[in-house]
Design a protein around this motif. Structure first.
Motif, mmCIF file in Angstrom:
data_model
loop_
_atom_site.group_PDB
_atom_site.id
_atom_site.type_symbol
_atom_site.label_atom_id
_atom_site.label_comp_id
_atom_site.label_asym_id
_atom_site.label_seq_id
_atom_site.Cartn_x
_atom_site.Cartn_y
_atom_site.Cartn_z
ATOM 1 N N SER A 104 0.922 -1.389 0.094
ATOM 2 C CA SER A 104 0.005 0.092 -0.153
ATOM 3 C C SER A 104 0.689 1.275 0.003
ATOM 4 O O SER A 104 0.349 2.239 -0.561
ATOM 5 N N SER A 105 1.972 1.208 0.457
ATOM 6 C CA SER A 105 2.917 2.371 0.575
ATOM 7 C C SER A 105 4.259 1.948 0.668
ATOM 8 O O SER A 105 4.756 0.988 1.604
ATOM 9 N N PRO A 106 5.370 2.943 0.219
ATOM 10 C CA PRO A 106 6.687 2.537 0.401
ATOM 11 C C PRO A 106 7.048 3.088 1.762
ATOM 12 O O PRO A 106 8.081 2.871 2.345
ATOM 13 N N GLN A 107 6.225 3.848 2.585
ATOM 14 C CA GLN A 107 6.418 4.299 3.838
ATOM 15 C C GLN A 107 6.268 3.041 4.870
ATOM 16 O O GLN A 107 6.697 3.277 6.137
ATOM 17 N N ILE A 108 5.594 1.943 4.417
ATOM 18 C CA ILE A 108 5.526 0.815 5.370
ATOM 19 C C ILE A 108 6.757 0.274 5.727
ATOM 20 O O ILE A 108 7.706 -0.126 5.247
ATOM 21 N N ALA A 109 6.996 -0.083 7.077
ATOM 22 C CA ALA A 109 8.204 -0.569 7.525
ATOM 23 C C ALA A 109 8.035 -2.179 7.739
ATOM 24 O O ALA A 109 8.809 -2.866 7.433
ATOM 25 N N SER A 110 7.042 -2.432 8.249
ATOM 26 C CA SER A 110 6.613 -3.915 8.559
ATOM 27 C C SER A 110 5.069 -4.145 8.793
ATOM 28 O O SER A 110 4.377 -3.383 9.284
ATOM 29 N N VAL A 111 4.717 -5.482 8.404
ATOM 30 C CA VAL A 111 3.266 -5.871 8.543
ATOM 31 C C VAL A 111 3.539 -7.143 9.389
ATOM 32 O O VAL A 111 3.840 -7.977 8.468
ATOM 33 N N ALA A 112 2.785 -7.145 10.457
ATOM 34 C CA ALA A 112 2.884 -8.673 11.253
ATOM 35 C C ALA A 112 1.698 -9.559 10.817
ATOM 36 O O ALA A 112 0.574 -9.005 11.203
ATOM 37 N N ASP A 113 1.921 -10.536 10.425
ATOM 38 C CA ASP A 113 0.642 -11.502 10.355
ATOM 39 C C ASP A 113 0.317 -11.879 11.415
ATOM 40 O O ASP A 113 1.077 -12.566 12.163
#
Length: 750
Positions: A104-113
């Protein structure tokens, strides 16, 4: 002071076109600067010298790119009745949402499943995706926010209940239409006070010009000075209130001078020379209080104070320069037709009888002052006991910083907060981050494990995550879930317990343990504010006390002013506790969630209300001092002060209350609380302290109220606020004419 301002007032009146053009040009320049400025920066929540900030700084060094203070979002899912989030179809939706968030964005650092990070509730009905960003909430770009919203909307269509919490979608609070209502009430009060639409419009017009210049300047300098749109909220609130009040004081004195038979230019000069002096010193007390917020050493609060102080300075400059200029354009229309007719009739009657044309029937202020003078002790006791009763709830004051649990029930953030509380426990909404600096330890992993086991055994701990180490293996982080909501006293006590154990960890393992995270940061902010309260109070009240001694040439009058202010502030804090903590009349004020009072509220109210309260003190008591210096008896001087000032102070207070009350309609609990607290404090201070306690105390003190030791009288500068030097100068025809001829040239040199 009075003589200079007298010359300035006459200069502005004569050169009104030039003066008005300068202010319009300043407004245009500030407007262009604001329109072409880049997006405002974030108000930094850094708090130097605290453990939470030290931990954040350590994380930036040991976990490069970890973005410990980055924005976060929690996409919370709830399965329909009879289903679970572990069902294949629902699990597929969550997995697809995780992938969508990453893209969704290059500013994302991490997404936890959630299925890998154990973010599925025990009953299987709730799950959440924790998303971290590389930048903080205010630096998050609109495409990143829009991407987050789009992902949530897409997941919602699957049939699951989906809400998004966290600070990633943080936006400026909406104050609503009540802000406009506050200005409308101000217009009505001014119209009633002056009986002229022109006179009523002048304070509003000049106040809006001042606020426009101030807010535009803040916006234009936002990037350079690191200001945010949050900073402008306080500046607008204070600037609008004092801008209207200061203009009201000048216009009222101008009308009084005209009523005494002076020509328009002379009336403008005397109005600025007398009421303008009171405005300058009242403005100084406000500036001292706002700039003094720097003592707390929280950058956000310091910036807010300086920005608001800047708007107050603009309001003062407009009052003593633009107001007399605009009065020159208004002509006789500063009086309504009926008032002009009454003045002409009184003048004609006075000419026929030889009486003083300026004599009027006793007004409400005169009658009230005479009543207080007859029963000063009774009035004083009733007023003090009344404020004391209002202050009783303040004994139960609990301080904290609001979280998403204080948001309106209808908001997405609040619904996400409630879903997590129900599924995982309230503490999951604000995990504590414990940082283990094991650089000085021989066994880093052993030290981290000992810390984890010890914290797990503490009362109030629901869960502790395994330690996560950096690449060097010398620093670890643990996530601690409290059993209580983040803003509760119990969570604050838990943080204290963990920190109490830190010294034992240091001696046993050589590792240093620090508590941080947003919840830890909020707790440290509250503590820092509490620690700074007394030094700030001493600084602000002390400086203002000295300033008021210079103004009133008295020791007891400034002392009475300071003590009365403290009484009104404590009473206002009591009202805030009753509404926002106890829930009294909560529905009336739109308070959907009660809880601890915002930790910055006491120091904030002291800073803002002290300055504003001194406005009324200076304007009302300066007129009494002026009458006393000119030969009236102490009691008679009190009546004179009320005859000329009570109506204006009442109108000014109603206007300020309406402006502050307008912010009660905000959707943001912090702004709502500030608006209510300031409006209540002004109500108590203006109508109980200044209108009842002040005349009662002065009546009881008599001449002693104006006592000043001779040595102190010689040491203090004489600023001639009451205009005694100006009056003597004007009474000498030769001396009076010379300043008139030379004033333009002298002011040009200045």
């Amino acid at each position: 002071m009075a003589t200079f301002l007298y010359k300035l007032g006459r200069f502005a009146f004569r050169r009104r076109g030039f003066v008005a053009l300068i202010w319009v040009a300043l407004l245009a320049v500030a407007g262009v600067g604001a329109a072409t400025a880049s997006q405002p920066a974030n108000d930094s929540f850094s708090i130097p010298g605290t453990e939470a900030q030290k931990a954040f700084d350590l994380l930036e060094q040991r976990f490069p790119g970890g973005n410990a203070d980055g924005a976060t979002a929690r996409v919370v899912f709830r399965a329909p009745s009879g289903e679970k989030m572990t069902d294949p179809d629902n699990k597929a939706v969550v997995t697809k949402t995780v992938a969508d968030l990453k893209a969704s964005s290059p500013q994302i650092a991490s997404v936890a499943d959630p299925y890998q990070s154990h973010a599925v509730s025990k009953d299987g009905t709730t799950a959440y995706i924790l998303t971290s960003y590389k930048v903080n909430a205010m630096e998050l770009e609109d495409p990143a926010k829009d991407g987050l919203k789009d992902v949530g909307d897409k997941a919602q269509k699957s049939g699951l209940t989906v809400q998004i919490g966290g600070d990633a979608l943080q936006e400026m609070p909406e104050t609503g239409s009540t802000e406009i209502i506050g200005i409308a009430i101000s217009a009505v009060v001014l119209a009633i006070t002056f009986g002229s639409l022109v006179a009523a419009g002048l304070p509003l017009l000049t106040a809006l010009i001042g606020v426009g210049i101030g807010i535009s300047s803040i916006t234009a300098l936002a990037t350079t000075l690191g200001l945010s749109t949050t900073t402008s909220t306080l500046a607008m609130m204070i600037g609008l209130a004092v801008g209207i009040d200061y203009a009201l004081f000048i216009v009222s004195r101008y009308r009084a001078e005209l009523a005494e038979g002076r020509d328009r230019e002379e009336a403008a000069g005397r109005a600025v020379g007398t009421a303008g002096s009171a405005v300058v010193f009242a403005g100084l007390t406000v500036v001292i209080a706002l700039v003094g917020l720097a003592v707390v050493n929280i950058p956000m609060l310091t910036k807010m104070g300086f920005a608001a102080a800047g708007t107050v300075v603009i309001a003062v400059l407009i009052a003593i320069s633009l107001i007399p200029a605009v009065l020159g354009f208004a002509g006789k229309r500063v009086f309504g037709r009926r008032a002009r007719r009454r003045m002409e009739e009184r003048a004609a009657a006075a000419a026929a009888s030889g009486a003083d044309a300026s004599e009027e029937k006793p007004n409400m202020g005169t009658r009230w002052a005479r009543f207080v003078l007859r029963r000063p002790l009774m009035v004083l006791l009733v007023a003090v006991l009344g404020l004391g009763a209002a202050a009783v709830p303040a004994v139960s004051l609990e301080l904290g910083l609001p979280d998403d649990g204080s948001q309106p029930v209808s908001s997405q953030k609040r619904q996400a907060y409630d879903m997590i509380s129900e599924g995982f426990g309230p503490g999951s909404n604000g995990p504590l981050m414990v940082v283990v600096d094991a650089k000085g330890s021989d066994d880093a992993k052993g030290a981290a494990e000992q810390v984890r086991k010890t914290i797990t055994g503490l009362d109030g701990v629901a869960a502790v995550s395994p330690a996560t180490f950096n690449k060097a293996g010398d620093t670890a982080t643990l996530s601690v879930i409290s059993k209580y909501k983040p803003s509760s006293i119990d969570t604050e006590n838990l943080v204290g317990d963990i920190r109490d154990e830190a010294s034992g960890f240091k001696s046993d393992t050589g590792a240093e343990v620090l508590v941080t995270g947003q919840t830890g940061m909020n707790i440290d902010i509250s503590q820092k504010l509490n620690d700074a309260l007394v030094p700030y109070l001493v600084l602000v009240v002390g400086l203002a006390f000295l300033l008021l001694m210079v103004v009133f040439r008295s020791v007891l009058v400034p002392l009475k002013a300071a003590l009365g202010f403290l009484l009104s502030v404590v009473a206002a804090l009591g009202a805030v506790v009753a509404v926002f903590q106890w829930g009294w009349l909560a529905d009336l004020f739109g308070v959907e969630e009660t809880g601890p009072i915002m930790s910055m509220m006491p120091i904030f109210m002291i800073g803002v209300v002290f300055g504003l309260a001194m406005d009324y003190e200076v304007f009302l008591v300066t007129r009494m001092r002026e009458a006393y210096v000119h030969g009236e008896r102490p009691g008679q001087a009190v009546v004179t002060g009320f005859r000329h000032g009570a109506r204006v102070v009442t109108a000014a207070a109603v206007i300020m209350i309406s402006v502050f009350a307008g912010f009660i309609g905000s959707s943001e609990s912090m702004i709502k609380m500030i608006g209510f607290g300031l409006a209540t404090a002004v109500l108590f201070d203006a109508f109980v302290v200044r209108m009842a306690i002040v005349p009662a105390v002065l009546a009881l003190l008599g001449k002693a109220a104006w006592w000043l030791p001779r040595w102190l009288d010689r040491a203090l500068p004489n600023v001639d606020v009451e205009g005694e030097g100006l009056r003597k100068q004007l009474e000498q025809p030769a001396a009076a004419q010379q300043p008139d001829r030379d004033s333009d040239a002298e002011l040009t040199r200045v």
